[in-house]
Write a protein that holds these residues in place. Structure first.
Motif, short mmCIF file in Angstrom:
data_model
loop_
_atom_site.label_atom_id
_atom_site.label_comp_id
_atom_site.label_asym_id
_atom_site.label_seq_id
_atom_site.Cartn_x
_atom_site.Cartn_y
_atom_site.Cartn_z
N HIS A 21 0.83 -1.21 0.00
CA HIS A 21 0.00 0.00 0.00
C HIS A 21 0.87 1.26 0.00
N LEU A 22 1.88 1.27 0.87
CA LEU A 22 2.77 2.44 0.96
C LEU A 22 3.53 2.64 -0.36
N SER A 23 3.94 1.52 -0.97
CA SER A 23 4.70 1.62 -2.23
C SER A 23 3.82 2.17 -3.35
N ILE A 24 2.55 1.75 -3.37
CA ILE A 24 1.62 2.28 -4.38
C ILE A 24 1.41 3.77 -4.15
N HIS A 80 3.46 5.79 -2.78
CA HIS A 80 4.69 6.48 -3.18
C HIS A 80 4.69 6.71 -4.71
N CYS A 81 4.32 5.67 -5.46
CA CYS A 81 4.26 5.83 -6.93
C CYS A 81 3.28 6.93 -7.31
N ARG A 82 2.13 6.93 -6.63
CA ARG A 82 1.10 7.95 -6.92
C ARG A 82 1.64 9.35 -6.61
N ASP A 83 2.34 9.48 -5.50
CA ASP A 83 2.88 10.80 -5.12
C ASP A 83 3.91 11.28 -6.14
N VAL A 84 4.79 10.34 -6.57
CA VAL A 84 5.82 10.70 -7.56
C VAL A 84 5.14 11.11 -8.87
N LYS A 85 4.16 10.31 -9.27
CA LYS A 85 3.44 10.58 -10.52
C LYS A 85 2.79 11.96 -10.48
N ASP A 86 2.11 12.26 -9.38
CA ASP A 86 1.41 13.54 -9.28
C ASP A 86 2.39 14.72 -9.18
N SER A 87 3.47 14.52 -8.40
CA SER A 87 4.37 15.66 -8.21
C SER A 87 5.23 15.93 -9.45
N GLY A 117 4.39 14.85 -12.61
CA GLY A 117 3.58 14.90 -13.84
C GLY A 117 3.81 13.72 -14.77
N TYR A 118 4.27 12.57 -14.24
CA TYR A 118 4.45 11.40 -15.09
C TYR A 118 3.09 10.82 -15.47
N ASP A 119 3.11 10.06 -16.58
CA ASP A 119 1.86 9.59 -17.16
C ASP A 119 1.57 8.12 -16.86
N PHE A 120 2.43 7.45 -16.08
CA PHE A 120 2.23 6.00 -15.94
C PHE A 120 0.96 5.67 -15.15
N LYS A 121 0.42 4.47 -15.45
CA LYS A 121 -0.73 3.95 -14.70
C LYS A 121 -0.19 3.02 -13.62
N ILE A 122 -1.01 2.83 -12.58
CA ILE A 122 -0.62 1.94 -11.48
C ILE A 122 -1.72 0.88 -11.33
N SER A 123 -1.29 -0.38 -11.16
CA SER A 123 -2.28 -1.43 -10.88
C SER A 123 -1.77 -2.33 -9.78
N VAL A 124 -2.72 -3.06 -9.17
CA VAL A 124 -2.34 -4.01 -8.13
C VAL A 124 -3.23 -5.25 -8.26
N GLU A 125 -2.64 -6.39 -7.97
CA GLU A 125 -3.40 -7.64 -8.00
C GLU A 125 -3.68 -8.09 -6.57
N LEU A 158 -7.94 -2.61 -1.36
CA LEU A 158 -9.05 -2.01 -2.13
C LEU A 158 -9.05 -0.49 -1.97
N ASP A 159 -8.42 -0.01 -0.90
CA ASP A 159 -8.37 1.45 -0.66
C ASP A 159 -7.12 2.08 -1.29
N SER A 160 -6.31 1.29 -1.97
CA SER A 160 -5.05 1.85 -2.47
C SER A 160 -5.31 2.78 -3.66
N PRO A 161 -4.42 3.75 -3.86
CA PRO A 161 -4.62 4.70 -4.95
C PRO A 161 -4.10 4.20 -6.30
N ALA A 162 -4.43 2.94 -6.61
CA ALA A 162 -4.07 2.38 -7.93
C ALA A 162 -5.14 2.82 -8.93
#
Ligand code: ADP
Length: 309
Positions: free
Chosen positions: A159-162, A164-171, A173-181, A193-197
């Motif tokens: 959850h924390l790693s996701i 982190h990716c979201r924070d980097v993406k937003d700060s 301006g990267y365009d990558f998508k994030i998913s989790v299984e 289910l609450d993760s920002p993927a």
């Protein structure tokens, strides 16, 4: 068929984060009865683990694929892993070697009669990819168009790693998508289910544990539970798959069974890889889920995922 969505942007990579293990594959005619002795038709070792398999399938489908995960240093297993990633062109430069730990192994019994797969996993002492190991790796996020996580039992680190990716993406301006299984039927993983993927792939086993009887009920329920704009995707074995974005209509597709079901092991990993590939190429959600079922169905007719090529 597998390459029918041709790659136009192969500069950026799809990073799969999670397990790499050694699968000990053995095929039996009929499933053994407990406490009896029987013979198998074949036995061999190969590279497995959800994230490793996602990377290999993505590469086979023509994508630039990268793998990140921790790995033990048992010499011949580590060599097999590196040789396999090299053979398929998977970049493993972010793989973290943990000296003094063995590579985890999974015994997989493939039943020739039904194509079923029964797996018993031995993890040993290998540490999980913790949040501190993840951030310590200082990934170059500009290299990726998609980052996929295999949800692990230590869901807090995932959850924390996701996040982190979201924070980097937003700060940045990267365009990558994030998913989790979310694959394992473990109540702990509900927190993911609450993760920002952007996309959450949820297994049939987890969905059933959460009280959903079929894939349409599952996507309807989960899509109301996740954050706004998040898409849930539920592969449902031989029934096919469904998906729904929070606030939108559900889509679904039946499965595409092969002429003969030979080995369903890896169908889920193949499904996720193919779905990510299609979404990377701007396919609609229903096209992506259909394509994923076609590729996963084709896999069920093959002994090994590398025969998809
Ligand atoms: P896994 O058990 O590997 O996690 P799933 O059972 O979730 O995989 O199946 C993933 C996808 O693989 C399904 O959505 C479906 O498209 C395909 N699939 C799985 N089993 C079969 C089968 N017996 N026949 C055809 N397609 C299948």
């Amino acid at each position: 068929m597998a390459k029918s969505l041709e790659s136009s942007d192969n500069v950026l990579s799809i990073l799969s984060i999670g397990l790499v293990v050694i699968d000990i594959m053995t095929e039996v005619e009929t499933y053994p009865v407990e406490d009896t002795k029987s013979r198998s038709n074949s036995i061999h070792e190969r590279v497995g683990g959800n994230a490793a398999s996602n990377s290999i399938v993505l590469s086979l489908l023509g994508e630039k694929a990268s793998f990140m995960g921790v790995v033990g240093t048992t010499k011949h297993h580590l060599e097999l892993i590196k040789d396999t990633f090299s053979k398929y062109g998977v970049d493993y430069s972010s793989m973290i070697e943990c000296a003094g730990h063995a590579v985890p192994q999974t015994v997989c019994i493939i039943c020739k009669e039904t194509g079923s797969r029964t797996c018993v996993h031995y993890r040993g002492s290998l540490p999980e990819l913790s949040f501190s190991i993840f951030t310590g790796a200082s990934l170059n996020f500009s290299l990726y168009k998609w980052i996929h996580f295999e949800g692990r039992y230590d869901y807090q680190d995932t959850h924390l790693s996701i996040q982190h990716c979201r924070d980097v993406k937003d700060s940045k301006g990267y365009d990558f998508k994030i998913s989790v299984e979310i694959e394992k039927a473990s109540a702990k993983l509900e927190r993911l289910l609450d993760s920002p993927a952007d996309y959450i792939f949820i297994s049939k086993d987890f969905s059933i544990m959460m009280g959903y009887a079929d894939m349409m009920q599952a996507v309807a329920g989960f899509s109301q539970r996740v954050k706004s704009g998040v898409t849930v995707v539920c592969p449902w074995g031989s029934s096919g798959a469904a998906a729904q974005t929070n606030g939108a209509e559900a889509v679904w597709t039946p499965a595409f069974p092969p002429k003969e079901t030979v080995n369903t092991l890896g169908a889920g990993d193949t499904f996720i890889a193919a779905c990510i590939k299609a979404l990377c190429h701007s396919s609609s959600l229903s096209t992506a889920v259909r394509y994923a079922c076609q590729v996963a169905g084709a896999k069920c007719g093959l002994r090994e995922i590398d025969q998809l090529s």
